[in-house]
Write a protein that holds these residues in place. Structure first.
Motif, PDB file in Angstrom:
ATOM      1  N   MET A  96      30.119  32.301  56.363  1.00  0.00           N
ATOM      2  CA  MET A  96      29.723  32.186  54.958  1.00  0.00           C
ATOM      3  C   MET A  96      28.246  32.525  54.794  1.00  0.00           C
ATOM      4  SD  MET A  96      31.664  28.922  53.262  1.00  0.00           S
ATOM      5  CE  MET A  96      31.538  27.786  54.603  1.00  0.00           C
ATOM      6  N   GLY A  97      27.429  32.010  55.722  1.00  0.00           N
ATOM      7  CA  GLY A  97      25.994  32.279  55.665  1.00  0.00           C
ATOM      8  C   GLY A  97      25.706  33.764  55.787  1.00  0.00           C
ATOM      9  N   MET A  98      26.496  34.428  56.658  1.00  0.00           N
ATOM     10  CA  MET A  98      26.329  35.853  56.862  1.00  0.00           C
ATOM     11  C   MET A  98      26.679  36.609  55.564  1.00  0.00           C
ATOM     12  SD  MET A  98      27.831  37.426  60.257  1.00  0.00           S
ATOM     13  CE  MET A  98      28.027  39.130  60.469  1.00  0.00           C
ATOM     14  N   ALA A  99      27.769  36.149  54.916  1.00  0.00           N
ATOM     15  CA  ALA A  99      28.208  36.814  53.684  1.00  0.00           C
ATOM     16  C   ALA A  99      27.149  36.690  52.595  1.00  0.00           C
ATOM     17  CB  ALA A  99      29.538  36.215  53.215  1.00  0.00           C
ATOM     18  N   VAL A 100      26.440  35.536  52.583  1.00  0.00           N
ATOM     19  CA  VAL A 100      25.389  35.335  51.580  1.00  0.00           C
ATOM     20  C   VAL A 100      24.337  36.432  51.712  1.00  0.00           C
ATOM     21  CG1 VAL A 100      23.439  33.868  50.942  1.00  0.00           C
ATOM     22  CG2 VAL A 100      25.693  32.861  51.306  1.00  0.00           C
ATOM     23  N   GLN A 101      24.027  36.828  52.953  1.00  0.00           N
ATOM     24  CA  GLN A 101      23.004  37.861  53.171  1.00  0.00           C
ATOM     25  C   GLN A 101      23.434  39.199  52.561  1.00  0.00           C
ATOM     26  OE1 GLN A 101      20.422  36.228  54.644  1.00  0.00           O
ATOM     27  NE2 GLN A 101      21.920  34.552  54.793  1.00  0.00           N
ATOM     28  N   TYR A 102      24.785  39.400  52.426  1.00  0.00           N
ATOM     29  CA  TYR A 102      25.262  40.623  51.810  1.00  0.00           C
ATOM     30  C   TYR A 102      25.523  40.446  50.315  1.00  0.00           C
ATOM     31  CZ  TYR A 102      25.747  42.375  56.534  1.00  0.00           C
ATOM     32  OH  TYR A 102      25.475  42.772  57.814  1.00  0.00           O
ATOM     33  N   GLY A 103      25.088  39.307  49.774  1.00  0.00           N
ATOM     34  CA  GLY A 103      25.186  39.112  48.331  1.00  0.00           C
ATOM     35  C   GLY A 103      26.562  38.722  47.816  1.00  0.00           C
ATOM     36  N   VAL A 104      27.401  38.118  48.662  1.00  0.00           N
ATOM     37  CA  VAL A 104      28.721  37.682  48.199  1.00  0.00           C
ATOM     38  C   VAL A 104      28.556  36.453  47.302  1.00  0.00           C
ATOM     39  CG1 VAL A 104      30.971  36.802  48.937  1.00  0.00           C
ATOM     40  CG2 VAL A 104      29.812  38.556  50.287  1.00  0.00           C
ATOM     41  N   GLY A 105      29.336  36.396  46.201  1.00  0.00           N
ATOM     42  CA  GLY A 105      29.223  35.287  45.259  1.00  0.00           C
ATOM     43  C   GLY A 105      30.012  34.063  45.707  1.00  0.00           C
ATOM     44  N   THR A 106      29.932  33.003  44.888  1.00  0.00           N
ATOM     45  CA  THR A 106      30.551  31.734  45.264  1.00  0.00           C
ATOM     46  C   THR A 106      32.049  31.826  45.562  1.00  0.00           C
ATOM     47  OG1 THR A 106      28.864  30.533  44.058  1.00  0.00           O
ATOM     48  CG2 THR A 106      30.901  29.350  44.508  1.00  0.00           C
ATOM     49  N   PRO A 107      32.872  32.477  44.686  1.00  0.00           N
ATOM     50  CA  PRO A 107      34.313  32.532  44.998  1.00  0.00           C
ATOM     51  C   PRO A 107      34.573  33.225  46.331  1.00  0.00           C
ATOM     52  CG  PRO A 107      33.877  33.303  42.768  1.00  0.00           C
ATOM     53  CD  PRO A 107      32.552  33.151  43.432  1.00  0.00           C
ATOM     54  N   GLY A 108      33.829  34.294  46.602  1.00  0.00           N
ATOM     55  CA  GLY A 108      33.977  35.022  47.860  1.00  0.00           C
ATOM     56  C   GLY A 108      33.636  34.139  49.050  1.00  0.00           C
ATOM     57  N   LEU A 109      32.557  33.340  48.913  1.00  0.00           N
ATOM     58  CA  LEU A 109      32.124  32.462  50.007  1.00  0.00           C
ATOM     59  C   LEU A 109      33.215  31.444  50.330  1.00  0.00           C
ATOM     60  CD1 LEU A 109      28.392  31.707  49.130  1.00  0.00           C
ATOM     61  CD2 LEU A 109      29.299  33.267  50.850  1.00  0.00           C
ATOM     62  N   VAL A 110      33.787  30.853  49.262  1.00  0.00           N
ATOM     63  CA  VAL A 110      34.831  29.848  49.483  1.00  0.00           C
ATOM     64  C   VAL A 110      36.020  30.492  50.194  1.00  0.00           C
ATOM     65  CG1 VAL A 110      36.447  28.296  48.349  1.00  0.00           C
ATOM     66  CG2 VAL A 110      34.098  28.486  47.506  1.00  0.00           C
ATOM     67  N   ALA A 111      36.385  31.718  49.747  1.00  0.00           N
ATOM     68  CA  ALA A 111      37.516  32.409  50.365  1.00  0.00           C
ATOM     69  C   ALA A 111      37.227  32.680  51.840  1.00  0.00           C
ATOM     70  CB  ALA A 111      37.793  33.713  49.628  1.00  0.00           C
ATOM     71  N   ILE A 112      36.003  33.113  52.149  1.00  0.00           N
ATOM     72  CA  ILE A 112      35.646  33.414  53.536  1.00  0.00           C
ATOM     73  C   ILE A 112      35.696  32.139  54.383  1.00  0.00           C
ATOM     74  CG2 ILE A 112      33.715  34.064  55.039  1.00  0.00           C
ATOM     75  CD1 ILE A 112      32.958  36.132  52.904  1.00  0.00           C
ATOM     76  N   GLY A 113      35.128  31.058  53.852  1.00  0.00           N
ATOM     77  CA  GLY A 113      35.096  29.798  54.603  1.00  0.00           C
ATOM     78  C   GLY A 113      36.487  29.289  54.920  1.00  0.00           C
ATOM     79  N   ILE A 114      37.345  29.238  53.883  1.00  0.00           N
ATOM     80  CA  ILE A 114      38.689  28.705  54.089  1.00  0.00           C
ATOM     81  C   ILE A 114      39.524  29.672  54.927  1.00  0.00           C
ATOM     82  CG2 ILE A 114      40.806  27.996  52.899  1.00  0.00           C
ATOM     83  CD1 ILE A 114      39.077  26.970  50.631  1.00  0.00           C
ATOM     84  N   GLY A 115      39.356  30.988  54.661  1.00  0.00           N
ATOM     85  CA  GLY A 115      40.113  31.997  55.410  1.00  0.00           C
ATOM     86  C   GLY A 115      39.795  31.955  56.894  1.00  0.00           C
ATOM     87  N   THR A 116      38.492  31.818  57.230  1.00  0.00           N
ATOM     88  CA  THR A 116      38.100  31.739  58.634  1.00  0.00           C
ATOM     89  C   THR A 116      38.765  30.544  59.306  1.00  0.00           C
ATOM     90  OG1 THR A 116      35.955  32.625  57.996  1.00  0.00           O
ATOM     91  CG2 THR A 116      36.128  31.685  60.200  1.00  0.00           C
ATOM     92  N   GLY A 117      38.746  29.404  58.608  1.00  0.00           N
ATOM     93  CA  GLY A 117      39.373  28.209  59.163  1.00  0.00           C
ATOM     94  C   GLY A 117      40.847  28.445  59.449  1.00  0.00           C
ATOM     95  N   LEU A 118      41.525  29.071  58.480  1.00  0.00           N
ATOM     96  CA  LEU A 118      42.963  29.327  58.622  1.00  0.00           C
ATOM     97  C   LEU A 118      43.229  30.235  59.827  1.00  0.00           C
ATOM     98  CD1 LEU A 118      45.686  28.819  57.304  1.00  0.00           C
ATOM     99  CD2 LEU A 118      45.340  30.853  55.925  1.00  0.00           C
ATOM    100  N   LEU A 119      42.416  31.291  59.967  1.00  0.00           N
ATOM    101  CA  LEU A 119      42.606  32.226  61.072  1.00  0.00           C
ATOM    102  C   LEU A 119      42.365  31.540  62.419  1.00  0.00           C
ATOM    103  CD1 LEU A 119      41.032  35.577  59.828  1.00  0.00           C
ATOM    104  CD2 LEU A 119      43.436  35.035  60.267  1.00  0.00           C
TER     105      LEU A 119
END
Lengths: 326, 337
Positions: B98-121
């Motif tokens: 999620m922190g990495m995605a922030v550096q690329y300018g991803v917004g809040t919904p994207g961050l939540v998706a990345i965080g939860i998706g990573t956990g699921l994977l």
């Protein structure tokens, strides 16, 4: 020769040698005697702890409290050293061993007498022992200048080109080899793990054997506690934090089955040396030490996949022999 | 987990008659836990004048809701006879990505998706190794525990990710209504869902069946592997959600985030009355255990007891709460003889 190829210890040794050879292509100094002695010195404490953990795992148990036991025993002898600087070092080593054994015996008693699963018991004592370090030391650190020179000297001394710490590890390996292969107690650890019911029928007290296994791992942790504190010349609450899992990792890589009953002294030693070689090789080949954790994780996964396959194969072979006999 | 048992040589005790429902209810594990919780609550309010205040009670929920969310899924996993030691490392990896995605300018919904998706994977990866390759879960997850956090260390080193968007802060710091935080509300709703799934659906019954005897469950036509895989995914998913909440609450990511949480989560589950050997337990106990641990940490904190000393209490609580019923049972069994 064929039997040798089937031994997982042989393959692990081959992997270690190959890894060292690869690293030496990049930096020939890595396999110089001085560098090898250094790796052995760095790995000595892990080797001893892995052997203690092996005995516990063989009996179908697990000891998560070893690193906390190490830190607490180490703090106790460090404080003794401050309070009574005149105490001879052998007395301190003995104190560490006895204290560590008592902590291990507490785990063992709960497992033996109350039948609480070992993972729960040692999860609890892990946090209790860590907390006790804070209580007995009043939250403060014991630093190098507070320890006597004799206290710090023992693991650092050297003899015959390798450190006394390494000699200590070699002695412990020898003792464990004798214990596991030449004594009834050593065999009863295997019997308890491979089939507790059968072990009971041949007159082995399974609970008592587990209790002794915890005492052994406790004693090793206690002695390792003194060696760790003396080597790094500092004692505080988080000494060896998280090390309990490194110890288990060394055992798993060494082919000791977490299901109990399978494993050898050579395996545990090689598993520990593998982790030691990886840790020492990374800076040499210019890989950031931050890779270390991921690499040991990968090694554990590969080792457990490999072990599961060889264990399964062995089961089939036994069946075939039985058919032939019939 | 069954290979780590210590009582496989002892004969299984079969009760000769069933206790009366009322008596059984009074003596149940949940009632015991509730009594402990009430005792700690009263002790806290006597010990500190600052304790009985709506806002300080609300504050105390923050120190356990994230762990408790994982504990809900972990309870199901442990009842099915498996375990996951990698949950804290999943948090670290999710938070790092999620922190990495922030550096690329991803917004809040994207961050939540990345965080939860990573956990699921990550959970699916654990599940595949355990169910497809038939490996013991305790070893697999010790391995992935190093692997997942190791990847965080490779990405971050000794650095730190900051600069999360301000709207992202709501998950860990926002309030739904008055003193009810988003975290607490999410925990209560999720706990209700888990209670329903485990105790009121056939899926829940299957988890118990697998935990009690996975061979018999297999012969009864249950897809043991598939169900265990789902449970590993669920545990990963909950860890991902916890990663979102924790990252949002702290506002920064370091690779050492949530270090040691796996043991606290398991302590919570075991304290909640779930058998570490599998096959028995309930969600209500886990929820009460979560509150007990939160109350104890917070109360001792009000008394200026350092965190490390609190861990002595947590450890003793774990051992005593498990040892007491065993001792009582032994005394009761010894009497007629």
């Amino acid at each position: 020769m064929k039997a040798l190829l089937k031994q997982r210890e042989f393959w692990l040794l081959a992997v270690i040698v190959a890894a060292m050879w690869l690293v030496s292509l990049r930096s020939p100094g890595f396999i110089q005697p001085a560098s090898l002695a250094n790796i052995l010195n760095d790995t000595s404490i892990l080797i001893m702890l892995a052997l203690g953990q092996m005995v516990v795992i063989l009996t179908r148990s697990i000891d998560l409290s070893m690193a906390a036991n190490l830190a607490l025993s180490g703090m106790v002898v460090a404080l003794l050293n401050i309070a009574f600087p005149g105490l001879p070092i052998p007395v301190l080593v003995l104190t560490a061993a006895v204290f560590g054994t008592l902590l291990g015996a507490f785990n063992g008693l709960l497992v033996w007498k109350l039948n609480i699963p070992p993972i729960v018991v040692t999860l609890g004592t892990l946090t209790i022992y860590r907390g006790m370090i804070f209580v007995i030391a009043g939250g403060s650190w014991v630093n190098a200048h507070q320890m006597t020179d004799a206290f710090k000297a023992l693991p650092r001394g050297s003899f015959g080109g390798i450190s006394l710490l390494s000699w200590f590890a070699i002695l412990v390996v020898g003792l464990f080899y004798l214990l596991m292969t030449r004594t009834p107690l050593g065999r009863s650890f295997y019997a308890t793990g491979i089939n507790p019911t059968a072990a009971t029928y041949v007159g082995i007290d399974v609970g008592r054997t587990r209790f002794i296994a915890f005492c052994v791992s406790g004693m090793v942790s206690g002695v390792a506690g003194y060696l760790w504190i003396a080597r790094y010349a500092v004692a505080y609450v988080d000494v060896a934090g998280g090390f309990e899992l490194t110890i288990i990792a060394a055992c798993v890589i060494g082919g000791i089955s977490i299901a109990g009953g399978i494993g050898s002294v050579a395996g545990a030693v090689l598993g520990a040396i593998f982790l030691g070689v990886v840790n020492n090789a990374l800076p040499v080949v210019n890989i950031s030490p931050f890779w270390q954790m991921a690499i040991s994780g990968l090694a554990i996964l590969l080792a457990v996949i490999f072990n599961a396959r060889t264990e399964r194969k062995r089961g089939r072979i036994i069946l075939k022999q039985a058919e032939h006999a019939a | 987990m069954s290979e780590l048992t210590s009582n496989d040589t002892a004969p299984r005790r079969i009760p000769d008659r069933l206790g009366s429902p009322l008596r059984a209810r009074l003596l149940s594990w949940e009632m015991l836990l509730l009594a402990v919780a009430v005792a700690i609550f009263i002790a806290n309010s006597l010990a500190s004048p600052y304790f009985l205040d709506a806002w300080s009670l609300s504050d105390l929920t923050f120190n356990f809701t994230e762990k408790a969310l994982i504990a809900l899924a972990m309870a199901l996993l442990i009842i099915s006879g498996e375990i996951d030691l990698s949950v804290a490392s999943i948090i670290a990896l999710s938070s790092t990505l999620m922190g990495m995605a922030v550096q690329y300018g991803v917004g809040t919904p994207g961050l939540v998706a990345i965080g939860i998706g990573t956990g699921l994977l990550c959970g699916a990866f654990n599940g595949l190794l355990v169910t497809r390759l038939g490996l013991p879960s305790i070893v697999v997850t010790i391995g992935t525990m190093s692997l997942f956090r190791g990847i965080s260390f490779i990405i971050l080193g000794d650095g730190v990710y900051k600069g999360y968007p301000s709207s992202f802060g709501f998950f860990g710091q926002g309030y739904v209504w008055w003193v009810i935080s988003f975290e607490l509300a999410l925990f209560l709703v999720t706990a209700a869902i888990y209670f329903f799934v485990l105790h009121k659906t056939s899926f829940g019954r299957r988890i118990f069946a697998i935990g009690n005897n996975h061979v018999a469950a297999q012969f009864s036509g249950l897809r043991v592997g598939q169900i265990k895989f789902v449970l590993f995914c669920l545990t990963g998913l909950m860890s991902g959600i916890a990663a979102v909440l924790l990252t949002s609450r702290l506002g920064s990511t370091r690779p050492a985030i949530a270090q040691g949480w796996e043991l606290e989560v398991i302590t919570m589950v075991v304290l909640g009355g779930v058998s570490i050997l599998g096959g028995a337990g309930g969600i209500l106990g886990v929820v009460i255990a979560a509150f007990i641990m939160g109350l104890m940490t917070f109360g001792l904190g009000l008394l200026n007891v350092p965190g490390i000393v609190m861990s002595i209490f947590t450890g003793m609580l774990l051992i005593i709460v498990i040892a007491l019923p065993i001792l009582f049972r032994r005394l009761r069994n010894a009497k007629p003889a």
